[in-house]
Design a protein around this motif. Sequence first.
Motif, PDB file in Angstrom:
ATOM      1  N   ALA A 292       0.817  -1.216   0.000  1.00  0.00           N
ATOM      2  CA  ALA A 292       0.000   0.000   0.000  1.00  0.00           C
ATOM      3  C   ALA A 292       0.855   1.271   0.000  1.00  0.00           C
ATOM      4  O   ALA A 292       0.396   2.336  -0.398  1.00  0.00           O
ATOM      5  CB  ALA A 292      -0.932   0.006   1.204  1.00  0.00           C
ATOM      6  N   ARG A 293       2.112   1.173   0.412  1.00  0.00           N
ATOM      7  CA  ARG A 293       2.987   2.351   0.492  1.00  0.00           C
ATOM      8  C   ARG A 293       3.763   2.613  -0.797  1.00  0.00           C
ATOM      9  O   ARG A 293       4.457   3.627  -0.900  1.00  0.00           O
ATOM     10  CB  ARG A 293       3.978   2.189   1.650  1.00  0.00           C
ATOM     11  CG  ARG A 293       3.295   2.307   2.994  1.00  0.00           C
ATOM     12  CD  ARG A 293       4.139   2.962   4.067  1.00  0.00           C
ATOM     13  NE  ARG A 293       4.849   4.132   3.605  1.00  0.00           N
ATOM     14  CZ  ARG A 293       6.189   4.280   3.689  1.00  0.00           C
ATOM     15  NH1 ARG A 293       6.931   3.341   4.206  1.00  0.00           N
ATOM     16  NH2 ARG A 293       6.766   5.378   3.265  1.00  0.00           N
ATOM     17  N   LEU A 294       3.659   1.738  -1.782  1.00  0.00           N
ATOM     18  CA  LEU A 294       4.418   1.918  -3.023  1.00  0.00           C
ATOM     19  C   LEU A 294       4.189   3.289  -3.651  1.00  0.00           C
ATOM     20  O   LEU A 294       5.110   3.897  -4.181  1.00  0.00           O
ATOM     21  CB  LEU A 294       4.058   0.842  -4.050  1.00  0.00           C
ATOM     22  CG  LEU A 294       4.769  -0.494  -3.944  1.00  0.00           C
ATOM     23  CD1 LEU A 294       4.254  -1.441  -5.014  1.00  0.00           C
ATOM     24  CD2 LEU A 294       6.267  -0.354  -4.031  1.00  0.00           C
ATOM     25  N   ARG A 295       2.961   3.776  -3.613  1.00  0.00           N
ATOM     26  CA  ARG A 295       2.608   5.033  -4.281  1.00  0.00           C
ATOM     27  C   ARG A 295       2.737   6.251  -3.365  1.00  0.00           C
ATOM     28  O   ARG A 295       2.338   7.340  -3.740  1.00  0.00           O
ATOM     29  CB  ARG A 295       1.203   4.940  -4.831  1.00  0.00           C
ATOM     30  CG  ARG A 295       1.077   3.791  -5.818  1.00  0.00           C
ATOM     31  CD  ARG A 295      -0.066   3.953  -6.759  1.00  0.00           C
ATOM     32  NE  ARG A 295      -0.225   2.842  -7.662  1.00  0.00           N
ATOM     33  CZ  ARG A 295       0.638   2.468  -8.602  1.00  0.00           C
ATOM     34  NH1 ARG A 295       1.746   3.109  -8.775  1.00  0.00           N
ATOM     35  NH2 ARG A 295       0.399   1.441  -9.384  1.00  0.00           N
ATOM     36  N   GLU A 296       3.317   6.077  -2.201  1.00  0.00           N
ATOM     37  CA  GLU A 296       3.449   7.179  -1.240  1.00  0.00           C
ATOM     38  C   GLU A 296       4.846   7.783  -1.224  1.00  0.00           C
ATOM     39  O   GLU A 296       5.291   8.309  -0.211  1.00  0.00           O
ATOM     40  CB  GLU A 296       3.074   6.683   0.163  1.00  0.00           C
ATOM     41  CG  GLU A 296       1.641   6.238   0.286  1.00  0.00           C
ATOM     42  CD  GLU A 296       1.320   5.635   1.646  1.00  0.00           C
ATOM     43  OE1 GLU A 296       2.196   5.636   2.542  1.00  0.00           O
ATOM     44  OE2 GLU A 296       0.193   5.155   1.798  1.00  0.00           O
ATOM     45  N   GLN A 297       5.574   7.706  -2.328  1.00  0.00           N
ATOM     46  CA  GLN A 297       6.941   8.205  -2.437  1.00  0.00           C
ATOM     47  C   GLN A 297       7.811   7.715  -1.277  1.00  0.00           C
ATOM     48  O   GLN A 297       8.375   8.508  -0.530  1.00  0.00           O
ATOM     49  CB  GLN A 297       6.951   9.729  -2.519  1.00  0.00           C
ATOM     50  CG  GLN A 297       6.281  10.241  -3.772  1.00  0.00           C
ATOM     51  CD  GLN A 297       6.309  11.747  -3.868  1.00  0.00           C
ATOM     52  OE1 GLN A 297       5.948  12.449  -2.933  1.00  0.00           O
ATOM     53  NE2 GLN A 297       6.740  12.238  -5.011  1.00  0.00           N
ATOM     54  N   PRO A 298       7.940   6.379  -1.146  1.00  0.00           N
ATOM     55  CA  PRO A 298       8.722   5.839  -0.030  1.00  0.00           C
ATOM     56  C   PRO A 298      10.207   6.179  -0.142  1.00  0.00           C
ATOM     57  O   PRO A 298      10.727   6.372  -1.246  1.00  0.00           O
ATOM     58  CB  PRO A 298       8.499   4.327  -0.154  1.00  0.00           C
ATOM     59  CG  PRO A 298       8.213   4.111  -1.607  1.00  0.00           C
ATOM     60  CD  PRO A 298       7.464   5.339  -2.057  1.00  0.00           C
ATOM     61  N   THR A 299      10.847   6.263   1.004  1.00  0.00           N
ATOM     62  CA  THR A 299      12.279   6.532   1.046  1.00  0.00           C
ATOM     63  C   THR A 299      13.004   5.338   1.653  1.00  0.00           C
ATOM     64  O   THR A 299      12.416   4.533   2.370  1.00  0.00           O
ATOM     65  CB  THR A 299      12.596   7.800   1.862  1.00  0.00           C
ATOM     66  OG1 THR A 299      12.058   7.641   3.168  1.00  0.00           O
ATOM     67  CG2 THR A 299      12.020   9.037   1.202  1.00  0.00           C
ATOM     68  N   CYS A 300      14.278   5.257   1.375  1.00  0.00           N
ATOM     69  CA  CYS A 300      15.128   4.175   1.872  1.00  0.00           C
ATOM     70  C   CYS A 300      15.357   4.341   3.372  1.00  0.00           C
ATOM     71  O   CYS A 300      15.653   5.448   3.840  1.00  0.00           O
ATOM     72  CB  CYS A 300      16.454   4.191   1.132  1.00  0.00           C
ATOM     73  SG  CYS A 300      17.656   2.968   1.728  1.00  0.00           S
ATOM     74  N   GLY A 301      15.242   3.250   4.094  1.00  0.00           N
ATOM     75  CA  GLY A 301      15.488   3.281   5.525  1.00  0.00           C
ATOM     76  C   GLY A 301      16.943   3.530   5.865  1.00  0.00           C
ATOM     77  O   GLY A 301      17.260   3.981   6.963  1.00  0.00           O
ATOM     78  N   LYS A 302      17.846   3.265   4.933  1.00  0.00           N
ATOM     79  CA  LYS A 302      19.283   3.444   5.204  1.00  0.00           C
ATOM     80  C   LYS A 302      19.772   4.833   4.793  1.00  0.00           C
ATOM     81  O   LYS A 302      20.344   5.548   5.595  1.00  0.00           O
ATOM     82  CB  LYS A 302      20.087   2.361   4.484  1.00  0.00           C
ATOM     83  CG  LYS A 302      21.573   2.435   4.756  1.00  0.00           C
ATOM     84  CD  LYS A 302      22.303   1.289   4.092  1.00  0.00           C
ATOM     85  CE  LYS A 302      23.805   1.395   4.350  1.00  0.00           C
ATOM     86  NZ  LYS A 302      24.533   0.364   3.601  1.00  0.00           N
TER      87      LYS A 302
END
Length: 147
Positions: A25-35
Amino acid sequence: MTSTTSDALHIVCPHCDAVNRLPPARLREQPTCGKCQKDLFTGQPVDLASARFLKHIERTDIPVLVDFWAPWCGPCRTMAPWYAQAAKSLEPDFRVVKVNTEASQDLGSRFNIRSIPTLALFRGGREVARQPGAMDANSIIAWARGR
């Protein structure tokens, strides 16, 4: 049924190659890298060479669309802006990458690339479709989505 962490998708960061777990569901929410905190999807093809390429196709849970190309190839240069345009439409449903077969001859050999440009689609680390020859952006998008 509620979502669990086992439903998460693995997405390899195009910047630092960290493997991120992301709910679909988060694919389209401009996700950022955790690292590295940079965007996981840039709307541009990711330029990959040997070890990085293998990590991306093997560890990314979404389909990976690859343009095998070379800088001396006229049709490859013609297709490059169309491929970049297609990346904007295909992400985040696909990871869109480029492999310079001149710089990464091992990959060209490993995947038996005999003509360029060649598009290949990978799922779960395995090639599932291939299309040689230059295409415009709409044809690239239609071909990828039709596989």
